[in-house]
Design an enzyme around this catalytic site. Structure first.
Site, PDB file in Angstrom:
ATOM      1  N   HIS A   1      -3.607   6.498   2.831  1.00  0.00           N
ATOM      2  CA  HIS A   1      -4.021   5.200   2.304  1.00  0.00           C
ATOM      3  C   HIS A   1      -5.383   4.869   2.912  1.00  0.00           C
ATOM      4  CE1 HIS A   1      -4.308   1.097   1.293  1.00  0.00           C
ATOM      5  NE2 HIS A   1      -3.970   0.625   2.476  1.00  0.00           N
TER       6      HIS A   1
ATOM      7  N   ASN B   1     -10.342  -0.843   0.396  1.00  0.00           N
ATOM      8  CA  ASN B   1      -8.875  -0.775   0.372  1.00  0.00           C
ATOM      9  C   ASN B   1      -8.379  -1.327  -0.962  1.00  0.00           C
ATOM     10  OD1 ASN B   1      -6.123  -1.177   0.718  1.00  0.00           O
ATOM     11  ND2 ASN B   1      -6.295  -1.980   2.801  1.00  0.00           N
TER      12      ASN B   1
ATOM     13  N   CYS C   1       0.823  -1.217   0.000  1.00  0.00           N
ATOM     14  CA  CYS C   1       0.000   0.000   0.000  1.00  0.00           C
ATOM     15  C   CYS C   1       0.858   1.270   0.000  1.00  0.00           C
ATOM     16  CB  CYS C   1      -0.937  -0.013   1.193  1.00  0.00           C
ATOM     17  SG  CYS C   1      -1.802  -1.586   1.343  1.00  0.00           S
TER      18      CYS C   1
HETATM   19  C1  LIG Z   1     -10.045  -6.359  10.267  1.00  0.00           C
HETATM   20  C2  LIG Z   1     -10.620  -5.411  11.317  1.00  0.00           C
HETATM   21  C3  LIG Z   1     -11.693  -4.529  10.694  1.00  0.00           C
HETATM   22  C4  LIG Z   1     -11.263  -6.255  12.401  1.00  0.00           C
HETATM   23  O1  LIG Z   1     -11.785  -5.418  13.412  1.00  0.00           O
HETATM   24  P1  LIG Z   1     -11.623  -5.817  14.946  1.00  0.00           P
HETATM   25  O2  LIG Z   1     -12.339  -4.803  15.723  1.00  0.00           O
HETATM   26  O3  LIG Z   1     -10.169  -6.021  15.217  1.00  0.00           O
HETATM   27  O4  LIG Z   1     -12.423  -7.161  14.995  1.00  0.00           O
HETATM   28  P2  LIG Z   1     -11.929  -8.590  15.526  1.00  0.00           P
HETATM   29  O5  LIG Z   1     -10.949  -9.176  14.572  1.00  0.00           O
HETATM   30  O6  LIG Z   1     -11.495  -8.426  16.965  1.00  0.00           O
HETATM   31  O7  LIG Z   1     -13.241  -9.394  15.488  1.00  0.00           O
HETATM   32  C5  LIG Z   1     -14.296  -9.134  16.394  1.00  0.00           C
HETATM   33  C6  LIG Z   1     -15.385 -10.152  16.165  1.00  0.00           C
HETATM   34  O8  LIG Z   1     -15.984  -9.879  14.892  1.00  0.00           O
HETATM   35  C7  LIG Z   1     -15.985 -11.072  14.114  1.00  0.00           C
HETATM   36  N1  LIG Z   1     -15.852 -10.687  12.724  1.00  0.00           N
HETATM   37  C8  LIG Z   1     -14.737 -10.600  11.972  1.00  0.00           C
HETATM   38  N2  LIG Z   1     -15.036 -10.223  10.734  1.00  0.00           N
HETATM   39  C9  LIG Z   1     -16.373 -10.075  10.684  1.00  0.00           C
HETATM   40  C10 LIG Z   1     -17.268  -9.705   9.692  1.00  0.00           C
HETATM   41  N3  LIG Z   1     -16.879  -9.381   8.437  1.00  0.00           N
HETATM   42  N4  LIG Z   1     -18.571  -9.655   9.994  1.00  0.00           N
HETATM   43  C11 LIG Z   1     -19.017  -9.957  11.217  1.00  0.00           C
HETATM   44  N5  LIG Z   1     -18.212 -10.336  12.219  1.00  0.00           N
HETATM   45  C12 LIG Z   1     -16.909 -10.377  11.954  1.00  0.00           C
HETATM   46  C13 LIG Z   1     -14.801 -11.856  14.612  1.00  0.00           C
HETATM   47  O9  LIG Z   1     -14.962 -13.223  14.301  1.00  0.00           O
HETATM   48  C14 LIG Z   1     -14.869 -11.589  16.085  1.00  0.00           C
HETATM   49  O10 LIG Z   1     -15.846 -12.402  16.652  1.00  0.00           O
HETATM   50  P3  LIG Z   1     -15.601 -13.102  18.082  1.00  0.00           P
HETATM   51  O11 LIG Z   1     -15.434 -11.958  19.048  1.00  0.00           O
HETATM   52  O12 LIG Z   1     -16.844 -13.891  18.279  1.00  0.00           O
HETATM   53  O13 LIG Z   1     -14.351 -13.902  17.913  1.00  0.00           O
HETATM   54  C15 LIG Z   1      -9.517  -4.521  11.931  1.00  0.00           C
HETATM   55  O14 LIG Z   1      -8.665  -5.302  12.731  1.00  0.00           O
HETATM   56  C16 LIG Z   1      -8.708  -3.816  10.883  1.00  0.00           C
HETATM   57  O15 LIG Z   1      -9.217  -3.009  10.124  1.00  0.00           O
HETATM   58  N6  LIG Z   1      -7.397  -4.085  10.845  1.00  0.00           N
HETATM   59  C17 LIG Z   1      -6.538  -3.456   9.852  1.00  0.00           C
HETATM   60  C18 LIG Z   1      -6.748  -4.140   8.531  1.00  0.00           C
HETATM   61  C19 LIG Z   1      -6.109  -3.386   7.382  1.00  0.00           C
HETATM   62  O16 LIG Z   1      -6.314  -2.213   7.256  1.00  0.00           O
HETATM   63  N7  LIG Z   1      -5.352  -4.090   6.550  1.00  0.00           N
HETATM   64  C20 LIG Z   1      -4.724  -3.554   5.418  1.00  0.00           C
HETATM   65  C21 LIG Z   1      -3.668  -2.602   5.823  1.00  0.00           C
HETATM   66  S1  LIG Z   1      -2.840  -1.980   4.460  1.00  0.00           S
END
Ligand SMILES: CC(C)(COP(=O)(O)OP(=O)(O)OC[C@H]1O[C@@H](n2cnc3c(N)ncnc32)[C@H](O)[C@@H]1OP(=O)(O)O)[C@@H](O)C(=O)NCCC(=O)NCCS
Length: 328
Positions: A255, A285, A115
């Site tokens: 980004h 993204n 990215c």
């Molecule tokens: C991926 C992201 C949105 C997840 O958000 P989060 O608040 O960390 O969520 P978690 O991973 O803790 O998941 C929380 C719960 O939601 C659930 N969950 C995950 N994806 C889900 C979805 N699409 N829909 C519904 N529930 C979902 C998980 O299974 C988890 O459930 P549990 O508590 O029963 O285990 C976040 O971590 C993020 O944006 N990270 C950066 C990713 C990124 O930008 N990558 C590219 C960088 S260049």
């Protein structure tokens, strides 16, 4: 004698026609519009057609940027494509673009910095223009990420989209152009934080279809923490190296990964969200393509005009990060 700088003289973008909404995703994985919007800010993403390759998206965006610069493809002497989803291992996507848009007298190559790749590319263009070896460089960020997501993994498949953005970098008068920049990378971070092994040599003879080698895997929490800490830091570094403060800046174009990362950066920088341009709700993204698409959209919405000072900031897999200040 008028002093010269290297600057952006044309901007273009291309988004595939097909749109996948959060409601569409609810039919594919166990998710909800409410979860996706509240955790990421994303509402929809563009998806490339099965017969489109990354170079097709890149070629459309590059042609628009060249037209916007009021140049012809034959005026371009360097083609840089930043991508993590190339058409193939060999030849490069940049040479495919060169062929498609009939850039006859140019060198062409890809860069892989996830990215951050587009901003890496801008700094390469800047240096070639300033040392006088190149006149007009087209820098493209292009991705078809939806082809590399695991459509059974709800934590990743909701985040990514396809598209391409491009700029032409040429000589401009001082007072405009690309200013201070900061590039960084840390290969010591765990690869599993963000990876797409694909058909790389690391896989040896293992089929890419096995062991989830051909899909993006991610430690969302680790990448989230990285984004929150690196984004304000790289914006400040580009400003310092340009002898500017955040008050001198019309717009910060980060980004487009996650609205919560951008909100946290705004808080740490002590600025309102109106300083940041955001289109991730519409585009998701798109990795290396996200910043040039955002520049294109911001200009079309009247939020970015010639003469505006802006900062671009990218971060992603590698890990890598890159920022640059510029006057359009
Ligand atoms: C991926 C992201 C949105 C997840 O958000 P989060 O608040 O960390 O969520 P978690 O991973 O803790 O998941 C929380 C719960 O939601 C659930 N969950 C995950 N994806 C889900 C979805 N699409 N829909 C519904 N529930 C979902 C998980 O299974 C988890 O459930 P549990 O508590 O029963 O285990 C976040 O971590 C993020 O944006 N990270 C950066 C990713 C990124 O930008 N990558 C590219 C960088 S260049």
């Amino acid at each position: 004698m008028v002093k010269k700088n290297a600057g952006i003289i044309g901007i273009g973008a291309y988004l595939p026609d097909k749109i996948l909404t959060n409601a569409d995703l609810e039919k594919i994985v166990d998710t909800s519009d409410e979860w996706i919007v509240s955790r990421s800010g994303i509402r929809k993403r563009h998806v490339a057609d099965a017969n489109e390759a990354t170079s097709d998206l890149a070629a459309h965006a590059a042609l628009k940027a060249i037209q916007d610069a009021q140049l012809n493809p034959s005026d371009i002497d360097m083609v840089i494509v930043a991508t993590i989803t190339p058409d193939m291992m060999l030849p490069s996507t940049a040479t495919r673009v060169q062929r498609k848009i009939k850039v006859t007298n140019a060198c062409a190559f890809d860069i892989v910095a996830a990215c951050s790749g587009f901003v890496y590319g801008l700094t390469i263009a800047k240096n070639f223009i300033l040392n006088g070896t190149m006149k007009n460089v087209v820098v493209i960020g292009a991705e078809i990420l939806t082809r590399y997501v695991d459509w059974n993994d709800r934590t990743t498949c909701v985040l990514f989209g396809d598209g391409a953005g491009a700029v032409v970098v040429s000589t401009v008068n001082t007072g405009r152009g690309l200013l201070g920049f900061h590039l960084g990378a840390d290969g010591n971070t765990p690869m599993k934080w963000l990876m797409l092994p694909g058909s790389g040599s690391f896989n040896g003879s293992v089929s890419v279809a096995e062991n989830r080698k051909n899909v993006i895997t991610m430690d969302g929490k680790a990448i989230f923490k990285f984004g929150v800490s690196i984004l304000p830091d790289i914006i400040n570094r580009a400003l310092e190296r340009s002898h500017l403060t955040v008050n001198d800046i019309r717009l910060i174009i980060p980004h487009q990964a996650n609205i919560r990362i951008i909100e946290a950066a705004a808080k740490r920088l002590g600025v309102g969200m109106n300083k940041f341009y955001v289109n991730l709700d519409q585009r998701a993204n798109t990795s290396a393509a996200s910043i040039p698409i955002a520049m294109f959209d911001a200009r079309n919405e009247g939020k970015l005009q010639n003469g505006d000072a802006i900062v671009l900031g990218g971060f992603g897999g590698g890990l890598t990060w890159a920022s640059i200040a510029l006057v359009l």
